[in-house]
Design an enzyme around this catalytic site. Structure first.
Site, PDB file in Angstrom:
ATOM      1  CG  MET A  30     -17.518  -9.232 -11.678  1.00 29.69           C
ATOM      2  SD  MET A  30     -18.047  -8.222 -10.293  1.00 29.69           S
ATOM      3  CE  MET A  30     -19.420  -7.344 -11.014  1.00 29.69           C
ATOM      4  CG  HIS A  37     -19.669 -10.864 -20.252  1.00 30.80           C
ATOM      5  ND1 HIS A  37     -20.977 -10.783 -19.831  1.00 30.80           N
ATOM      6  CD2 HIS A  37     -18.929 -10.295 -19.273  1.00 30.80           C
ATOM      7  CE1 HIS A  37     -21.016 -10.204 -18.645  1.00 30.80           C
ATOM      8  NE2 HIS A  37     -19.799  -9.898 -18.274  1.00 30.80           N
ATOM      9  CD  GLN A 153     -13.602  -2.594 -14.751  1.00 26.51           C
ATOM     10  OE1 GLN A 153     -14.100  -2.830 -13.669  1.00 26.51           O
ATOM     11  NE2 GLN A 153     -13.877  -3.319 -15.817  1.00 26.51           N
ATOM     12  NE  ARG A 187     -24.730  -4.268 -10.460  1.00 24.70           N
ATOM     13  CZ  ARG A 187     -23.386  -4.165 -10.369  1.00 24.70           C
ATOM     14  NH1 ARG A 187     -22.680  -3.741 -11.420  1.00 24.70           N
ATOM     15  NH2 ARG A 187     -22.749  -4.484  -9.259  1.00 24.70           N
TER      16      ARG A 187
END
Ligand code: AMP
Length: 283
Positions: A30, A37, A153, A187
């Site tokens: 995202m 990442h 997930q 976040r």
């Protein structure tokens, strides 16, 4: 690196790669890239001949009142980081490109999606599975890479791939952390100075459970209580969404640690809802 927003162009490119005998490794994201990442990109880069990254803040996985509008974004910086990590393709579609106005087909793994994060985010994993299925159909990956920070997930995606016979191998990468133990997350940017100071307490608490297991504690309830009591001291700003001990694959609650179990949590600290987990093993 090609940057594409069109679904059709992306599909044509990936189809051509497949015809040319290339192997495609996909990292779905995202955006707002951090070292977590980048670790996934580095792992993915080694697994195949083409590294494809998707960057899409998927509206279908956000519930009402969640942070869809405020989710941090920095497209230019993300392009630079993706290219530096050796990406061949960055696919960054708009929501309109991904979802027809009257979209109504969903992919669901209901039992695995019910507990943990699913308790407060009931439609979240349905949104995740659906967008991943779409990305798999568009980008034709041989392998897709996920982070263990989002343990539920990757467990759900593995089950989806198994149950639907998807020709995609799912690879998981260990959680990347700040020096003080806080799991890297887009976040984390929501945290103010005091919240940031307390946030490493989340992982420190999970570490208490790991120590207790190494000293012989096997009772899940006792482990949970010891983490909660640590958090009461170290993380007064934390509001606990859940803390659970579950089977790493089925995600069903376990009462005792036998073999290995997953301790997973979500804690609200200010505006951020932070998730983390640790694998507890008997030996
Ligand atoms: P996101 O952009 O937050 O949806 O994350 C994209 C991928 O990166 C997911 O597979 C995440 O599990 C993974 N990821 C995010 N943070 C971390 C981290 N700190 N360590 C490892 N993987 C991560």
């Amino acid at each position: 690196m090609q940057i594409l927003t069109s679904l059709e162009k992306t599909h044509s490119l990936c189809l051509q790669w497949k015809k040319d005998g290339e192997s495609i490794v996909l990292v779905p994201t995202m955006g707002y890239y951090h070292k977590g990442h980048e670790k996934l990109f580095a792992v993915a880069r080694e697994l195949g001949s083409k590294l494809a990254i998707s960057l899409f803040v998927n509206p279908a996985q956000f519930g009402p009142g969640e942070d869809l509008e405020n989710y941090p974004r920095d497209f230019q910086a993300d392009c630079v980081k993706a290219e530096r990590c050796g990406a061949d393709l960055l696919f960054a579609p708009s929501p309109q490109e991904m979802y027809a106005e009257d979209h109504q087909a969903w992919v669901d793994v209901p039992q695995l999606a019910r507990g943990l994060c699913g308790r407060s985010r009931p439609l979240h994993f349905r949104g995740v599975c659906t967008v991943l299925m779409k990305l798999f159909m568009i980008m034709l990956p041989d392998i897709a890479v996920f982070g263990q920070k989002d343990w539920q997930q990757q467990a759900i995606v593995r089950r989806m791939a198994r149950d639907l016979n998807l020709p995609v191998r799912i690879v998981s990468v260990p959680t990347q952390r700040e020096a003080d133990g806080l799991a890297l997350s887009s976040r984390n940017v929501y945290l103010n100075a005091e919240e940031r100071k307390q946030a490493p307490g989340i992982y420190a608490g999970l570490g208490r459970a790991r120590n207790a297991v190494s000293k012989g504690e096997r009772d899940a309830g006792a482990l949970i209580e010891s983490v909660l009591s640590f958090w009461r001291e170290a993380l007064p700003l934390g509001e606990i969404d859940y803390l659970a001990v579950v089977d790493p694959e089925t995600l069903a609650d376990v009462d005792r640690i036998e073999g290995s179990a997953l301790m997973a949590c979500a804690v609200r600290v200010g505006k951020a809802r932070l998730i983390d987990n640790i694998v507890l093993t008997e030996k």
